[in-house]
Design a protein around this motif. Structure first.
Motif, PDB file in Angstrom:
ATOM      1  N   LEU A 130      23.303  59.209  52.270  1.00 12.85           N
ATOM      2  CA  LEU A 130      23.988  57.916  52.253  1.00 12.85           C
ATOM      3  C   LEU A 130      24.391  57.551  53.679  1.00 12.85           C
ATOM      4  O   LEU A 130      24.944  58.388  54.398  1.00 12.85           O
ATOM      5  CB  LEU A 130      25.231  57.970  51.368  1.00 12.85           C
ATOM      6  CG  LEU A 130      24.996  58.157  49.859  1.00 12.85           C
ATOM      7  CD1 LEU A 130      26.320  58.301  49.133  1.00 12.85           C
ATOM      8  CD2 LEU A 130      24.185  57.021  49.277  1.00 12.85           C
ATOM      9  N   PRO A 131      24.158  56.325  54.092  1.00 13.77           N
ATOM     10  CA  PRO A 131      24.489  55.953  55.472  1.00 13.77           C
ATOM     11  C   PRO A 131      25.992  55.911  55.741  1.00 13.77           C
ATOM     12  O   PRO A 131      26.426  56.193  56.842  1.00 13.77           O
ATOM     13  CB  PRO A 131      23.854  54.559  55.617  1.00 13.77           C
ATOM     14  CG  PRO A 131      23.712  54.057  54.223  1.00 13.77           C
ATOM     15  CD  PRO A 131      23.478  55.256  53.367  1.00 13.77           C
ATOM     16  N   HIS A 132      26.786  55.549  54.744  1.00 13.84           N
ATOM     17  CA  HIS A 132      28.243  55.440  54.916  1.00 13.84           C
ATOM     18  C   HIS A 132      28.931  56.168  53.757  1.00 13.84           C
ATOM     19  O   HIS A 132      29.443  55.543  52.820  1.00 13.84           O
ATOM     20  CB  HIS A 132      28.679  53.975  54.961  1.00 13.84           C
ATOM     21  CG  HIS A 132      27.955  53.160  55.985  1.00 13.84           C
ATOM     22  ND1 HIS A 132      28.162  53.340  57.342  1.00 13.84           N
ATOM     23  CD2 HIS A 132      27.004  52.192  55.864  1.00 13.84           C
ATOM     24  CE1 HIS A 132      27.387  52.498  58.014  1.00 13.84           C
ATOM     25  NE2 HIS A 132      26.673  51.794  57.148  1.00 13.84           N
ATOM     26  N   PRO A 133      28.962  57.500  53.799  1.00 12.81           N
ATOM     27  CA  PRO A 133      29.472  58.267  52.653  1.00 12.81           C
ATOM     28  C   PRO A 133      30.943  58.011  52.342  1.00 12.81           C
ATOM     29  O   PRO A 133      31.329  57.986  51.176  1.00 12.81           O
ATOM     30  CB  PRO A 133      29.223  59.725  53.063  1.00 12.81           C
ATOM     31  CG  PRO A 133      29.049  59.706  54.541  1.00 12.81           C
ATOM     32  CD  PRO A 133      28.462  58.380  54.874  1.00 12.81           C
ATOM     33  N   ARG A 134      31.793  57.818  53.349  1.00 10.43           N
ATOM     34  CA  ARG A 134      33.217  57.604  53.077  1.00 10.43           C
ATOM     35  C   ARG A 134      33.441  56.295  52.341  1.00 10.43           C
ATOM     36  O   ARG A 134      34.218  56.225  51.381  1.00 10.43           O
ATOM     37  CB  ARG A 134      34.005  57.614  54.387  1.00 10.43           C
ATOM     38  CG  ARG A 134      34.048  58.972  55.056  1.00 10.43           C
ATOM     39  CD  ARG A 134      34.923  58.944  56.311  1.00 10.43           C
ATOM     40  NE  ARG A 134      34.953  60.246  56.966  1.00 10.43           N
ATOM     41  CZ  ARG A 134      35.613  60.495  58.091  1.00 10.43           C
ATOM     42  NH1 ARG A 134      36.296  59.523  58.694  1.00 10.43           N
ATOM     43  NH2 ARG A 134      35.589  61.706  58.624  1.00 10.43           N
ATOM     44  N   ALA A 135      32.750  55.249  52.786  1.00  7.43           N
ATOM     45  CA  ALA A 135      32.865  53.964  52.100  1.00  7.43           C
ATOM     46  C   ALA A 135      32.340  54.071  50.674  1.00  7.43           C
ATOM     47  O   ALA A 135      32.920  53.490  49.734  1.00  7.43           O
ATOM     48  CB  ALA A 135      32.107  52.889  52.872  1.00  7.43           C
ATOM     49  N   ALA A 136      31.245  54.819  50.482  1.00  3.17           N
ATOM     50  CA  ALA A 136      30.679  54.981  49.148  1.00  3.17           C
ATOM     51  C   ALA A 136      31.648  55.706  48.222  1.00  3.17           C
ATOM     52  O   ALA A 136      31.814  55.320  47.053  1.00  3.17           O
ATOM     53  CB  ALA A 136      29.356  55.742  49.233  1.00  3.17           C
ATOM     54  N   VAL A 137      32.300  56.749  48.733  1.00  4.37           N
ATOM     55  CA  VAL A 137      33.276  57.480  47.920  1.00  4.37           C
ATOM     56  C   VAL A 137      34.435  56.565  47.509  1.00  4.37           C
ATOM     57  O   VAL A 137      34.856  56.560  46.345  1.00  4.37           O
ATOM     58  CB  VAL A 137      33.801  58.707  48.695  1.00  4.37           C
ATOM     59  CG1 VAL A 137      34.987  59.330  47.965  1.00  4.37           C
ATOM     60  CG2 VAL A 137      32.698  59.736  48.869  1.00  4.37           C
ATOM     61  N   PHE A 138      34.918  55.768  48.436  1.00  6.26           N
ATOM     62  CA  PHE A 138      36.015  54.846  48.127  1.00  6.26           C
ATOM     63  C   PHE A 138      35.580  53.832  47.070  1.00  6.26           C
ATOM     64  O   PHE A 138      36.315  53.558  46.105  1.00  6.26           O
ATOM     65  CB  PHE A 138      36.458  54.120  49.401  1.00  6.26           C
ATOM     66  CG  PHE A 138      37.516  53.085  49.167  1.00  6.26           C
ATOM     67  CD1 PHE A 138      38.845  53.459  48.955  1.00  6.26           C
ATOM     68  CD2 PHE A 138      37.190  51.731  49.137  1.00  6.26           C
ATOM     69  CE1 PHE A 138      39.824  52.505  48.724  1.00  6.26           C
ATOM     70  CE2 PHE A 138      38.157  50.778  48.906  1.00  6.26           C
ATOM     71  CZ  PHE A 138      39.484  51.167  48.699  1.00  6.26           C
ATOM     72  N   GLU A 139      34.386  53.273  47.218  1.00  9.88           N
ATOM     73  CA  GLU A 139      33.897  52.289  46.248  1.00  9.88           C
ATOM     74  C   GLU A 139      33.740  52.902  44.862  1.00  9.88           C
ATOM     75  O   GLU A 139      34.078  52.262  43.850  1.00  9.88           O
ATOM     76  CB  GLU A 139      32.556  51.728  46.729  1.00  9.88           C
ATOM     77  CG  GLU A 139      32.673  50.853  47.966  1.00  9.88           C
ATOM     78  CD  GLU A 139      31.342  50.553  48.605  1.00  9.88           C
ATOM     79  OE1 GLU A 139      31.295  49.682  49.485  1.00  9.88           O
ATOM     80  OE2 GLU A 139      30.330  51.213  48.233  1.00  9.88           O
TER      81      GLU A 139
END
Length: 496
Positions: A255-264
């Protein structure tokens, strides 16, 4: 002629130097197993005293602690035949897909040898299992050697040798240590659970080391005959196959932006749970006099009036297709195939998050809503969870729709539509069977659809499991086939 002899002599010399110690170790383990086998057969008193003394001591130590027994049983299952066969089978299929036939044959021969040696030796020795004061578990069959210890040593060891080249050099020794720890713990659990003596486990380890050493030695001879160098143990069996045995060598990042994905995903999970809770509370306690109430009353009653023995049997097996074991098995077969064929972690992550999210949302909403089962006689008896939503139906929808979403854009072959059909037929069949058996209301089915649609939609938006396909502008499985076809056409067009 002398030059040819020198070429053959050099690899032979390297092979002899590198494998002499290994061959001696293999012979030593074989001799050690033979000696232990004789001591067990003649009931050598010192060994008998150690075996029974350790069995009694561990039983006194472990039996009073239920949680410890649960942990030991979970660890011992890692060496069970079902897990071992699944691991080896998936690895063999993946290697065949990657065109690594020699490694696949190595795993097959090594695994089949262990499967044959275990029952044959148990029948020969005919040793009874330990008799302890507080039996923790009951196991059929003879005791020597331990099948779990033998199978785990051979299977995990063989898999390690095959897939070591996929690891970077700095991770290879930790991987070896981890596999050794797993094998040790599995053997320890067999003794701690009171189903094997110490000598059963030691004998299994010695036999496993001897058999694995023999098959690995034969593989190295195979390499020598083909003129290849003989690698060190930490390089694995086939260092040249590092790219092919790596699970996803063609993927730079998941995933290119794992932290943002986890938050979403966390925020989305809470919102989905809120939607489920709202709908569940309405249809369970506030829908009196509405179409939903009529549906939940009449449909279970109609099914209860049309029970027959034949329909009971069919509904039982349809219902089984949606239980935890079936869904887990489907996921554990599909995900390794995705890695083998498409070399991408993102679709695997999509399936894993789909199933984890479904299970957690189902359990949370079932506890929050607390809906009773339909007021008709059910065919499955009391259940630990409430009626809304249906976990069987939600899990079936999630797994088959997730598989369909991954397969459909990755190939243009006709058989992709089979997965579309399965994504419809399997959930409908499970839903009808669950309602027929009196386990769920129709609105529980609706709740399962709501859960699956919202969660899969959220995951598809965040994870984008088919990003590699759309970025490449054609299915991955087809691009490789097209490339091979182009090569063949180019060869045919060359002047002879």
């Amino acid at each position: 002629m002398s030059a040819v002899i020198d070429v053959l002599r050099r690899p032979l010399g390297h092979f002899t130097e590198r494998t002499l110690a290994g061959l001696a170790l293999v012979l030593g383990t074989g001799v050690g197993f033979g000696l232990l086998l004789v001591l067990v057969r003649v009931h050598w008193t010192p060994l008998y005293d150690v075996d029974h003394g350790v069995a009694a001591w561990l039983n006194d130590l472990v039996a009073p602690h239920g949680p410890l027994v649960t942990v030991l049983n979970a660890l011992t299952d890692l060496g069970g035949r079902a897990v071992i066969i699944w691991l080896v089978s998936v690895a063999v299929i993946g290697l065949l897909i990657r065109r690594q036939g020699r490694l696949a044959v190595f795993l097959i021969v090594t695994g089949l040898g262990a499967l044959i040696l275990d029952p044959a030796l148990k029948t020969l020795v005919d040793r009874l299992r330990p008799e302890v004061e507080v039996p923790i578990g009951t196991y059929a069959g003879d005791s020597f050697p331990s099948g779990h210890a033998l199978g785990s040593f051979v299977a995990y060891g063989a898999l390690l040798l095959v897939f070591l080249p996929a690891l970077s050099p700095r991770w290879r020794k930790p991987a070896i240590a981890l596999v050794a720890l797993i094998v040790f713990l599995i053997g320890l659990t067999r003794i701690a659970l009171g189903v094997h003596f110490v000598s059963d486990v030691l004998g299994a380890w010695l036999l496993g080391a001897a058999w694995l050493g023999i098959t690995a030695y034969a593989f190295r001879l195979w390499r020598l005959e083909r003129g290849r160098r003989v690698p060190t143990l930490t390089e694995g069996l086939e260092p040249e196959a590092a790219h092919e045995v790596a699970p996803a060598p063609d993927e730079a990042h998941v995933l290119p932006h794992p932290r943002a994905a986890v938050f979403e995903l966390l925020v989305g999970w809470v919102l989905v749970l809120g939607a489920l809770y709202g709908f569940g509370m309405f249809v369970s306690y506030h829908a009196g006099g509405t179409f939903f109430a009529t549906l939940d009353t009449e449909v279970p009653r109609w099914f209860a009036e049309h029970h027959t023995p034949g329909r009971d049997d069919v509904s039982y097996w349809w219902s089984k297709a949606g239980d935890t074991h079936a869904i887990l098995l489907i996921s554990l077969v599909f995900c390794p195939l995705v890695l083998a064929v498409w070399r991408r972690w993102r679709p695997v992550l999509f399936v894993a998050l789909t199933m984890f999210g479904e299970l957690s949302l189902f359990l949370a909403s079932a506890v929050a809503v607390g809906r009773p089962r339909p007021p008709v006689g059910n065919l499955d008896g009391p259940m630990p969870t409430s009626s809304f939503p249906s976990g069987h139906i939600a899990a079936t929808i999630c797994v088959w729709v997730a598989i369909m979403l991954i397969v459909l854009p990755r190939t243009d072959r006709w058989w992709r539509w089979l997965f579309v059909a399965l994504a419809v037929i399997m959930p409908v069949g499970v839903a009808v069977s669950r309602m027929y058996r009196g386990m769920h209301h129709p609105t529980d089915f609706m709740g399962a659809i709501l859960l699956s649609a919202l969660w899969i939609g959220l995951l598809y938006w965040v994870v984008r499991p088919n990003a590699d396909v759309y970025e490449g502008n054609r299915p991955a499985i087809e691009s490789e086939q097209v490339g091979e076809l182009d090569d063949e056409l180019a060869k045919a067009a060359r002047p002879q």
